[in-house]
Design a protein around this motif. Structure first.
Motif, PDB file in Angstrom:
ATOM      1  N   ASP A  54     -10.812  21.929   6.846  1.00  0.00           N
ATOM      2  CA  ASP A  54     -12.553  21.693   7.660  1.00  0.00           C
ATOM      3  C   ASP A  54     -12.983  21.118   8.431  1.00  0.00           C
ATOM      4  O   ASP A  54     -11.825  19.782   8.888  1.00  0.00           O
ATOM      5  N   VAL A  55     -13.831  20.965   9.673  1.00  0.00           N
ATOM      6  CA  VAL A  55     -14.013  20.691  10.873  1.00  0.00           C
ATOM      7  C   VAL A  55     -14.562  19.404  10.392  1.00  0.00           C
ATOM      8  O   VAL A  55     -14.101  18.527  11.291  1.00  0.00           O
ATOM      9  N   SER A  56     -15.402  18.909   9.448  1.00  0.00           N
ATOM     10  CA  SER A  56     -15.738  17.385   9.038  1.00  0.00           C
ATOM     11  C   SER A  56     -14.182  16.692   8.338  1.00  0.00           C
ATOM     12  O   SER A  56     -14.011  15.234   8.628  1.00  0.00           O
ATOM     13  N   VAL A  57     -13.298  17.352   8.389  1.00  0.00           N
ATOM     14  CA  VAL A  57     -11.919  16.237   7.997  1.00  0.00           C
ATOM     15  C   VAL A  57     -10.869  16.184   8.974  1.00  0.00           C
ATOM     16  O   VAL A  57     -10.898  15.298   9.041  1.00  0.00           O
ATOM     17  N   ALA A  58     -10.896  17.460   9.655  1.00  0.00           N
ATOM     18  CA  ALA A  58     -10.191  17.159  11.114  1.00  0.00           C
ATOM     19  C   ALA A  58     -10.661  16.510  11.661  1.00  0.00           C
ATOM     20  O   ALA A  58     -10.221  15.119  12.119  1.00  0.00           O
ATOM     21  N   TYR A  59     -12.353  16.825  11.907  1.00  0.00           N
ATOM     22  CA  TYR A  59     -12.532  15.306  12.832  1.00  0.00           C
ATOM     23  C   TYR A  59     -12.803  13.889  11.758  1.00  0.00           C
ATOM     24  O   TYR A  59     -12.548  13.130  13.726  1.00  0.00           O
ATOM     25  N   ALA A  60     -12.868  14.104  11.554  1.00  0.00           N
ATOM     26  CA  ALA A  60     -12.696  12.457  10.848  1.00  0.00           C
ATOM     27  C   ALA A  60     -11.494  12.099  11.140  1.00  0.00           C
ATOM     28  O   ALA A  60     -11.413  10.688  11.282  1.00  0.00           O
ATOM     29  N   VAL A  61     -10.282  12.339  10.857  1.00  0.00           N
ATOM     30  CA  VAL A  61      -8.988  11.955  10.472  1.00  0.00           C
ATOM     31  C   VAL A  61      -8.326  11.570  12.093  1.00  0.00           C
ATOM     32  O   VAL A  61      -8.475  10.602  12.429  1.00  0.00           O
ATOM     33  N   TRP A  62      -9.149  12.700  12.969  1.00  0.00           N
ATOM     34  CA  TRP A  62      -9.037  13.035  14.377  1.00  0.00           C
ATOM     35  C   TRP A  62      -9.564  11.266  14.875  1.00  0.00           C
ATOM     36  O   TRP A  62      -9.130  10.433  15.880  1.00  0.00           O
ATOM     37  N   SER A  63     -10.466  11.348  14.813  1.00  0.00           N
ATOM     38  CA  SER A  63     -11.370  10.189  15.667  1.00  0.00           C
ATOM     39  C   SER A  63     -11.046   8.856  15.416  1.00  0.00           C
ATOM     40  O   SER A  63     -10.877   7.853  15.659  1.00  0.00           O
ATOM     41  N   GLY A  64     -11.558   8.642  13.385  1.00  0.00           N
ATOM     42  CA  GLY A  64     -10.557   7.600  12.931  1.00  0.00           C
ATOM     43  C   GLY A  64      -9.075   7.024  13.205  1.00  0.00           C
ATOM     44  O   GLY A  64      -8.893   5.674  13.282  1.00  0.00           O
ATOM     45  N   MET A  65      -8.166   7.859  13.175  1.00  0.00           N
ATOM     46  CA  MET A  65      -6.849   7.330  13.459  1.00  0.00           C
ATOM     47  C   MET A  65      -6.606   6.957  14.678  1.00  0.00           C
ATOM     48  O   MET A  65      -5.840   6.572  14.869  1.00  0.00           O
ATOM     49  N   GLY A  66      -7.945   7.763  15.707  1.00  0.00           N
ATOM     50  CA  GLY A  66      -7.990   7.701  16.752  1.00  0.00           C
ATOM     51  C   GLY A  66      -7.921   5.774  17.497  1.00  0.00           C
ATOM     52  O   GLY A  66      -7.803   5.215  17.863  1.00  0.00           O
ATOM     53  N   ILE A  67      -9.047   5.794  16.526  1.00  0.00           N
ATOM     54  CA  ILE A  67      -9.823   4.629  16.454  1.00  0.00           C
ATOM     55  C   ILE A  67      -8.965   3.061  16.435  1.00  0.00           C
ATOM     56  O   ILE A  67      -8.454   2.453  16.934  1.00  0.00           O
ATOM     57  N   VAL A  68      -8.069   3.921  15.391  1.00  0.00           N
ATOM     58  CA  VAL A  68      -7.499   2.804  14.746  1.00  0.00           C
ATOM     59  C   VAL A  68      -5.980   2.293  15.649  1.00  0.00           C
ATOM     60  O   VAL A  68      -5.393   1.694  16.102  1.00  0.00           O
ATOM     61  N   LEU A  69      -5.739   3.633  16.234  1.00  0.00           N
ATOM     62  CA  LEU A  69      -4.204   3.529  17.138  1.00  0.00           C
ATOM     63  C   LEU A  69      -4.661   2.885  18.528  1.00  0.00           C
ATOM     64  O   LEU A  69      -4.159   1.889  18.660  1.00  0.00           O
ATOM     65  N   ILE A  70      -5.356   3.552  18.953  1.00  0.00           N
ATOM     66  CA  ILE A  70      -5.795   2.804  20.330  1.00  0.00           C
ATOM     67  C   ILE A  70      -6.291   0.957  19.756  1.00  0.00           C
ATOM     68  O   ILE A  70      -6.923   0.656  21.141  1.00  0.00           O
ATOM     69  N   THR A  71      -6.882   0.653  19.032  1.00  0.00           N
ATOM     70  CA  THR A  71      -7.853  -0.853  18.811  1.00  0.00           C
ATOM     71  C   THR A  71      -5.690  -1.807  18.311  1.00  0.00           C
ATOM     72  O   THR A  71      -6.161  -2.942  19.183  1.00  0.00           O
ATOM     73  N   VAL A  72      -5.414  -0.683  18.090  1.00  0.00           N
ATOM     74  CA  VAL A  72      -3.953  -1.125  17.790  1.00  0.00           C
ATOM     75  C   VAL A  72      -3.257  -1.563  19.474  1.00  0.00           C
ATOM     76  O   VAL A  72      -2.514  -2.762  19.607  1.00  0.00           O
TER      77      VAL A  72
END
Length: 119
Positions: A54-72
């Motif tokens: 689902d687009v809602s799950v895929a986008y949330a994982v993509w953007s959320g984990m992207g935020i976490v990784l780029i913060t690190v």
């Protein structure tokens, strides 16, 4: 395989964001070209992911984990500040991504309402 595509989309997005930082506002040619390559790759893999998730799950994982990784990456590579609030916020993002995945995997029932041209 679909989760491999999503992980690749996340890694390409993070690499694109690092390239964006290195491009200094598109004033450096090589990082600017690399930025376009990585963001294009990220969107390519995200598109493949959307075939099965689902687009809602895929986008949330993509953007959320992207935020976490780029913060690190920002903390480790660019000496950006890490505060308690940033750590709490990252924890909340991870909790949200995990929750969405658990909900997606745990409920296979019919949605309450589905309308529009993309049924």
């Amino acid at each position: 395989m679909i989760w491999v595509f999503l992980c690749l989309a996340i890694l390409f997005e993070v690499a694109g964001t690092v390239s964006m930082k290195l491009s200094s506002g598109f004033t450096k040619l090589i990082p600017s070209i690399i930025l376009i390559f990585f963001y294009g790759g990220s969107l390519f893999f995200l598109t493949l992911t959307l075939k099965s998730i689902d687009v809602s799950v895929a986008y949330a994982v993509w953007s959320g984990m992207g935020i976490v990784l780029i913060t690190v990456v920002g903390f480790l590579c660019f000496q950006e500040n890490m505060s308690v609030m940033k750590l709490i916020s990252i924890g909340l993002i991870i909790a949200g991504v995990v929750s969405l995945n658990l909900i997606e995997q745990g409920t296979q029932s019919e949605p309450i309402h589905k309308s529009g041209p993309y049924k």
